[in-house]
Design an enzyme around this catalytic site. Structure first.
Site, short mmCIF file in Angstrom:
data_model
loop_
_atom_site.label_atom_id
_atom_site.label_comp_id
_atom_site.label_asym_id
_atom_site.label_seq_id
_atom_site.Cartn_x
_atom_site.Cartn_y
_atom_site.Cartn_z
N THR A 21 0.83 -1.20 0.00
CA THR A 21 0.00 0.00 0.00
C THR A 21 0.86 1.25 0.00
OG1 THR A 21 -1.99 0.96 1.02
CG2 THR A 21 -0.26 0.23 2.51
N ASN A 22 0.23 2.40 -0.03
CA ASN A 22 0.90 3.70 0.05
C ASN A 22 0.49 4.38 1.34
OD1 ASN A 22 2.36 3.83 -2.30
ND2 ASN A 22 0.78 4.90 -3.45
N ARG A 23 1.35 5.28 1.82
CA ARG A 23 0.99 6.06 3.00
C ARG A 23 -0.05 7.09 2.62
NH1 ARG A 23 5.78 8.73 6.44
NH2 ARG A 23 4.17 9.80 7.62
N SER A 24 -1.24 6.99 3.13
CA SER A 24 -2.27 8.00 2.88
C SER A 24 -3.39 7.83 3.88
CB SER A 24 -2.83 7.83 1.46
OG SER A 24 -3.99 8.61 1.30
N VAL A 89 -2.61 6.14 -5.27
CA VAL A 89 -2.75 4.82 -5.92
C VAL A 89 -1.39 4.11 -5.90
CG1 VAL A 89 -3.46 3.68 -8.05
CG2 VAL A 89 -4.47 5.88 -7.44
#
Ligand code: C5P
Length: 210
Positions: A21-24, A89
């Site tokens: 995943t991405n940091r958000s 994304v």
């Protein structure tokens, strides 16, 4: 006007227990959805997993992966006058999904990744979107230069650029400091809450006539 907004991270599953995943936190995108709704617009919010409450009165579509977000945007974009793609994304996903949990039997594990579909990059040429298009750019260096390149490549009306190397703003923070990069100029906004920045972005989005 009708707004389509993407928010939050995507999750790219490796096996039933793990994902990339991405940091958000999703805060900026949810603030945009709330601000647009507050201004009397209709809003479709397409979001990856977050811990946030969906703003009242917003049409909400929950997605997990970049592929699901791509398909949701593709299906809903015909209803939108303005699209703001704020989601973080994942750029890569595992080539193979393991139906069983991957066993930890080696000292090293090599995972092969492939590119996910570029949603922002598909808006004009693949989805045929002719409305106002706003992208985000999270960079750690040469923020304005990179944002301007993205603006041209992705055929956006403006890019909201922020410097994610700073720990006091962006990511999980409630505050942000961004620059709005237009084709012919850049507007630097002062550090502020994501809600105030969102109001400013929505205001700009509604005055662009294509
Ligand atoms: O190229 P980069 O990923 O930095 O671009 C960020 C912008 O592109 C954001 O607006 C993000 O929501 C969008 N994006 C997208 N689909 C992807 C990757 C990024 O829509 N696969």
């Amino acid at each position: 006007m009708k707004f389509l907004i993407t928010a939050g991270p995507t999750r790219e599953a490796l096996d039933p227990a793990r994902y990339i995943t991405n940091r958000s936190s999703g805060r900026m995108g949810y603030a945009l959805a709330g601000a647009a709704k507050h201004d009397g617009h209709e809003v479709i919010l397409i979001s990856g997993p977050t811990a946030l409450d969906v703003p009242a009165g917003v049409d909400f579509i929950h997605v997990e992966s970049a592929q699901e977000m791509y398909e949701a945007v593709r299906d809903m974009v015909k209803y939108a006058d303005v699209a703001i793609l704020c989601a973080a994304v994942a750029d890569y996903r595992p080539v193979a999904y393991s139906e069983q949990k991957i066993k930890k039997d080696g000292e090293r594990l090599i995972i092969e990744l492939e590119r996910t579909p570029d949603i922002l990059g598909s808006m004009r040429d693949v989805f045929g979107f002719t409305g106002t298009l706003i992208g985000f750019a999270a960079e750690t260096q040469n923020v304005e230069d990179y944002a301007r390149g993205k603006l041209e490549r992705k055929k956006c009306d403006f890019i909201v650029a922020n410097d994610v190397s700073r720990s006091d703003i962006g990511f999980d923070s409630r505050e942000n400091e961004v620059a709005l990069v237009f084709p012919d100029h850049t507007e630097y906004l002062e550090k502020d809450t994501k809600e105030h920045i969102a109001m400013h972005i929505i205001e700009h989005a509604t005055i662009i006539r294509r």
